[in-house]
Every structure is written in structure tokens, then in C-alpha cells.
Design an enzyme around this catalytic site. Structure first.
Site, PDB file in Angstrom:
ATOM      1  N   SER A  47     103.629  96.622  81.581  1.00 17.19           N
ATOM      2  CA  SER A  47     104.399  95.397  81.400  1.00 17.19           C
ATOM      3  C   SER A  47     104.887  95.309  79.953  1.00 17.19           C
ATOM      4  CB  SER A  47     103.547  94.194  81.815  1.00 17.19           C
ATOM      5  OG  SER A  47     104.332  93.041  81.977  1.00 17.19           O
ATOM      6  N   ASP A 172     105.516  94.558  88.481  1.00 21.28           N
ATOM      7  CA  ASP A 172     104.645  94.588  87.304  1.00 21.28           C
ATOM      8  C   ASP A 172     103.416  95.472  87.503  1.00 21.28           C
ATOM      9  OD1 ASP A 172     102.794  93.755  85.178  1.00 21.28           O
ATOM     10  OD2 ASP A 172     104.176  92.101  84.871  1.00 21.28           O
TER      11      ASP A 172
END
Length: 307
Positions: A47, A172
């Protein structure tokens, strides 16, 4: 100009946790590592940590600092109006698509990544199955290959459109196999010494989602991803337990934000708050550098720091 100091840490893996705009704090930590020329043998990012990873590989401290501070001033960066238009609260098409070619102080130079000797892994989660994946240099031949993977690693469900790579949807990496800290990937690549830059305070324990059925309803198109989100806390907490064990054995340095009251929201857009958070991270890193240097220099005492 005097040459920068170099600290060789080729047997140590750098682990970069995500956390959205909380990464302003960890940008300050990584900036100090870069200022001391720390050369890790491996770096993994998930991320927001994947964005730090790219700046580390290119050696661009100014881009590292800008990504989670000054970038928010650009109208195309994101916000509620972008979300309502379907671009996402964070405008991923701009952030990971157009901006790198325009970005001040210079356009992004992919050659700096390919020239870096550091092995790297970027973590993401398959939205169709919930399976965690890691990409490395072998998966990337041009800049767009890298940037779409950083985008995928950073894609927050509900808040950003889900990108596809090779026809596969990704989201993610925090929902993947490690829960958000790429320790598993580093160990799989043979590393047993770790320097982890984390974005939650020491002792943080992740709770499960309060309304898992609602999550599964909203993500009914991606049931595998929904399951991964609901169970993420189990993998995150297990990874942290493993890191604490490694720290106790002298095999890991864990860097946590010292002042939990200075932590920012993952969606913070106030540049004054973000800048303060980054400078707090820098101040912490400068205080802790002597002990970090001792750990990193333990690999090769005669060559760890050249002045």
C-alpha cells in the site's frame, strides 16, 4: 560536494507498512535512512509502503517527502468530488498514471529502479480470490508495469476503482497473506534480519471488522476479497507477534511512531498536519539512528559506514 555516508545492510530486509496518509510519518523515518545511505539487500512495501519503496529504489528523498505531504495540494490528487465522479477518494489514475510523468521536481525515471541492486517485492491482494501476491523485478519491464502494481497495492475497496493486471482484479495488499507487513515475502526470499518501519504505535492490536456481513454485502462482487478483509486482523496480529519474537532475539528492529497522539488519519488532507507528522518522524529517526546504526552495522563492522 562531500559524498554521502553509506551504511551497507545487504543481509537485512526493509519492511514498509502501509496506512494511507499515516505514511507521512514513516516518510520521515525512511528519509533519515536514505540520508545515511542505508543500502538494504531487500525492500518490501505494501500500500503506501509500496510508494515509499519506489522512492527508496530511485534514491529520491524529495519525491519521498512530497508523495505524502505536498502532493495533497494538487487539485487532481483526490477528495470527495473525485469519489463522487467515480475516480476514487484518492485519484489513482492521476497519482499512479499521469502525475509520475509530470511530477516535480522531475519526471519519474524508471531507469533508477532497474539500476538499483536492491531486491524488492510489492504486495497486493487478488480481488477475485482474496489471495495475497507479491511482485518483483522479474514482473516488471517498463515504468507502467511498476506503477500499476503500486496502484494495485494501494487500492482501497469502496474508495478507489479496482485495477486489473493481466485481466485479474487487484486491491490493497494489506488484506493479503501478511495482513499488511511483508515479513512473509522477505522470509520466503531467504532473509532473517529485518528493519520494519511501521505506522501504528507499539502494542497496537488490530480488531476484527465490526460489521462483517455489511462488508460482504458491499463486496458481493468480490467475495474472496471480502473474506480477506474480514479476516485480515488475524494475519496482521500474527505477523506482529512474529516480529516481536524476532526483535526479542535481536533479529529485527521495529520502528513505531513514538507519539500516538501525533498519528494522522489514513485520509488526512491538511498539509500542515501532514508536514508536522513527517517532521515528527524525522526527529524520532535522528534520535534513534545511533541504535539503528549499531544493528545495521553488525553485519559488517569494518565497512558498514564510510565517511
Amino acid at each position: 560536494m562531500a559524498s554521502s555516508p553509506v551504511t551497507t545492510a545487504h543481509e537485512t530486509a526493509l519492511l514498509l507498512e502501509g496506512g494511507g496518509m499515516r505514511a507521512a510519518y514513516s516518510a520521515g523515518i525512511v528519509d533519515v535512512l536514505m540520508s545515511h545511505g542505508v543500502q538494504f539487500g531487500w525492500v518490501g512495501g505494501i500500500s503506501a509502503g509500496a510508494s515509499h519503496l519506489v522512492s527508496y529504489l530511485t534514491g529520491e528523498r524529495d519525491r519521498l517527502r512530497r508523495n505524502f505531504v505536498d502532493f495533497v495540494l494538487e487539485p487532481e490528487f483526490g477528495g470527495w468530488s473525485h469519489l463522487l465522479r467515480g475516480r476514487g477518494f484518492f485519484n489513482a489514475e492521476y497519482i499512479y498514471g499521469r502525475a509520475p510523468g509530470l511530477d516535480l521536481p522531475r519526471p519519474y525515471d524508471f531507469g533508477l529502479v532497474t539500476d538499483s541492486p536492491t531486491q524488492f517485492r510489492i504486495g497486493a491482494t487478488r480481488a477475485d480470490t482474496g489471495e495475497g501476491v507479491y511482485w518483483g523485478r522479474e514482473d516488471i519491464t517498463e515504468a507502467s508495469d511498476l506503477l500499476i502494481r503500486v496502484r494495485a497495492s494501494s487500492t482501497i475497496p469502496f474508495a478507489m476503482p479496482v485495477p486489473r493486471i493481466g485481466g485479474v482484479p487487484y486491491a490493497d495488499g494489506a488484506f493479503g497473506s501478511s495482513g499488511g507487513v511483508p515479513l512473509d515475502a522477505a522470509e520466503a526470499d531467504g532473509y532473517d534480519r529485518f528493519f520494519a518501519v511501521l505506522t501504528q504505535p507499539r502494542g497496537y492490536f488490530k480488531d476484527g471488522i465490526s460489521r462483517p456481513r455489511l462488508t460482504k454485502t458491499f463486496l458481493r462482487r468480490w467475495p474472496g476479497l471480502a473474506d480477506a478483509m474480514v479476516t485480515r486482523h488475524e494475519r496482521y496480529n500474527a505477523t506482529m507477534e512474529r516480529l516481536y519474537e524476532l526483535e526479542a532475539r535481536g533479529k529485527a528492529v521495529l520502528v513505531f511512531p513514538e507519539d500516538a497522539t501525533r498519528l494522522v488519519s489514513s485520509t488526512e488532507r491538511d498539509i500542515r498536519v501532514l508536514r508536522s507528522s513527517m517532521y515528527t518522524g524525522v526527529a524520532q529517526a535522528l534520535r534513534q539512528w545511533p541504535e539503528w546504526e549499531e544493528f545495521l552495522g553488525a553485519e559488517a563492522p569494518a565497512h558498514s559506514l564510510q565517511r
